[in-house]
Design an enzyme around this catalytic site. Structure first.
Site, mmCIF file in Angstrom:
data_model
loop_
_atom_site.group_PDB
_atom_site.id
_atom_site.type_symbol
_atom_site.label_atom_id
_atom_site.label_comp_id
_atom_site.label_asym_id
_atom_site.label_seq_id
_atom_site.Cartn_x
_atom_site.Cartn_y
_atom_site.Cartn_z
ATOM 1 N N ASP A 106 136.602 10.320 -61.860
ATOM 2 C CA ASP A 106 136.786 9.352 -62.948
ATOM 3 C C ASP A 106 135.950 9.827 -64.138
ATOM 4 O OD1 ASP A 106 136.973 7.196 -64.650
ATOM 5 O OD2 ASP A 106 136.157 5.721 -63.244
ATOM 6 N N ALA A 109 132.966 7.652 -68.294
ATOM 7 C CA ALA A 109 131.726 7.655 -69.080
ATOM 8 C C ALA A 109 131.114 9.042 -69.226
ATOM 9 C CB ALA A 109 130.715 6.708 -68.449
ATOM 10 N N ALA A 110 131.910 10.083 -69.032
ATOM 11 C CA ALA A 110 131.353 11.440 -69.080
ATOM 12 C C ALA A 110 130.768 11.765 -70.453
ATOM 13 C CB ALA A 110 132.429 12.460 -68.713
ATOM 14 N N GLY A 111 131.523 11.438 -71.516
ATOM 15 C CA GLY A 111 131.030 11.723 -72.862
ATOM 16 C C GLY A 111 129.797 10.916 -73.209
ATOM 17 N N ASP A 112 129.743 9.668 -72.755
ATOM 18 C CA ASP A 112 128.575 8.834 -73.019
ATOM 19 C C ASP A 112 127.350 9.352 -72.271
ATOM 20 O OD1 ASP A 112 130.161 7.190 -74.602
ATOM 21 O OD2 ASP A 112 130.678 5.888 -72.914
ATOM 22 N N THR A 139 132.722 18.794 -77.644
ATOM 23 C CA THR A 139 132.881 18.808 -76.200
ATOM 24 C C THR A 139 134.361 18.980 -75.856
ATOM 25 O OG1 THR A 139 133.076 16.388 -76.093
ATOM 26 C CG2 THR A 139 130.866 17.316 -75.898
ATOM 27 N N GLY A 150 133.756 22.787 -71.121
ATOM 28 C CA GLY A 150 132.387 22.927 -71.589
ATOM 29 C C GLY A 150 132.161 22.372 -72.982
ATOM 30 N N GLY A 204 135.661 18.780 -72.481
ATOM 31 C CA GLY A 204 135.874 18.370 -71.097
ATOM 32 C C GLY A 204 135.429 19.403 -70.088
ATOM 33 N N ASP A 230 133.790 -3.728 -68.299
ATOM 34 C CA ASP A 230 134.971 -2.948 -67.935
ATOM 35 C C ASP A 230 135.620 -3.552 -66.694
ATOM 36 O OD1 ASP A 230 134.278 -1.232 -69.958
ATOM 37 O OD2 ASP A 230 133.476 0.333 -68.645
ATOM 38 N N GLY A 265 133.705 4.506 -62.177
ATOM 39 C CA GLY A 265 133.019 3.535 -63.015
ATOM 40 C C GLY A 265 132.319 4.171 -64.200
#
Length: 305
Positions: free
Chosen positions: A251, A254-257, A225, A230, A227, A16, A292
């Site tokens: 940022d 990568a929240a979902g990952d 999901t 919840g 965001g 990235d 990141g």
């Protein structure tokens, strides 16, 4: 879960390149950005790193380019304690790259060149069958060829793993029945759920309708999901909303990952789905407070406080 506890992730690995700006550029607009950085990413690698940092016995299957980006990613994966014995290097394309713009709200815009991720083949997956035999949970995404994802799901089901698909990026057409019939748990976000179900999600009732439509396609269980609002899941036939933790997002890359990797770890520990969602929500809430992709992902001691 069964007596096995290995988490097997099949998917993409990228480098990235991230730059921040006051807003997303309009067509033809040149912006002065700030805080440029490079970071290891790719949805598959992200999810593998998230699981490994949270204590999961994790293996990862990917294809990298024979270039500086690819060698750096392979070194990083090994340092994270991830089994990469069936990941490979190719000179037929460059390693995958993602160009990411983030803005002060925490939102991001991403453009990806798949590179060698597009070369990960069903044969690569078949060659790694010994890993499938050890897996309790198998996690996939849609940044590698769909035939490869289908073959991975088949092998996961053959060996008794819980097969999980994070259908990201959002599919532009129907997902194959050959894939969905072997998926035990689908984890889309709102956009992906709308794309797959054809339901415009505005209310709790719309979420339930979207889940119904997705399950009609052959998927056994669905988590959606949403965001900062919840996660929705159907547990024991009842629609349950598990709230997100309240944090200031910096940022969301990568929240979902992070959520997916954390969920796999919790399920492998024998926790039920609601407990696993709570753990995953906490891990992902930490990740969005940092910039990141992989560098934002928490370790187990940070979540268990």
């Amino acid at each position: 879960m069964n007596e096995k506890n290995k988490i097997l992730v099949i998917g993409s690995a990228n480098t990235d390149m991230v730059i921040s700006a006051g807003h997303f550029p309009k067509p033809g607009e040149t912006l002065i950005g700030y805080d440029f950085m490079t970071n290891h990413g790719g949805k598959g690698a992200n999810q593998a790193v998230a699981a490994a940092r949270l204590g999961g016995d994790t293996a990862f299957i990917c294809k990298l380019g024979d270039d500086s980006f690819g060698h750096s990613i392979m070194e990083m994966l090994r340092k994270e304690g991830i089994d990469v014995s069936y990941s490979s290097v190719s000179d037929q394309a460059s390693s995958g790259v993602a160009l990411i713009c983030t803005i002060p709200s925490g939102e991001n815009s991403i453009i990806i060149d798949s590179g060698t991720n597009g070369l990960l083949s069903p044969d690569d997956v078949m060659a790694a069958e010994p890993l499938f035999a050890e897996a309790a949970v198998m996690l996939m995404q849609l940044e590698t060829p769909i035939d490869t994802v289908i073959k991975a799901a088949e092998l996961g089901k053959k060996h008794g793993a819980c097969v999980i698909l994070n259908p990201a990026p959002a599919p532009t057409g129907p997902l194959p029945e050959a894939l969905l019939r072997n998926v035990d748990l689908l984890i889309p976000n709102e956009t992906e759920a709308e794309s797959i179900s054809g339901v415009n999600i505005q209310t709790d009732e719309d979420v339930a309708k979207a889940m119904d439509e997705i399950q009609k396609l052959g998927v056994k269980n669905v988590i959606i999901t949403v965001g900062c609002k919840g996660v929705y899941a159907r547990i024991n036939g009842k629609l349950v909303k598990v709230p997100a933790f309240k944090v200031k997002a910096v940022d969301t890359t990568a929240a979902g990952d992070t959520f997916c990797g954390a969920l796999c770890v919790s399920l492998c520990k024998g926790n039920n789905l609601e407990e696993a969602i709570l753990f995953a929500n906490k891990a992902s809430s930490i990740s969005v407070t940092r910039r990141g992709a992989q560098m934002s992902m928490p370790y187990l001691n940070e979540v268990n406080v």
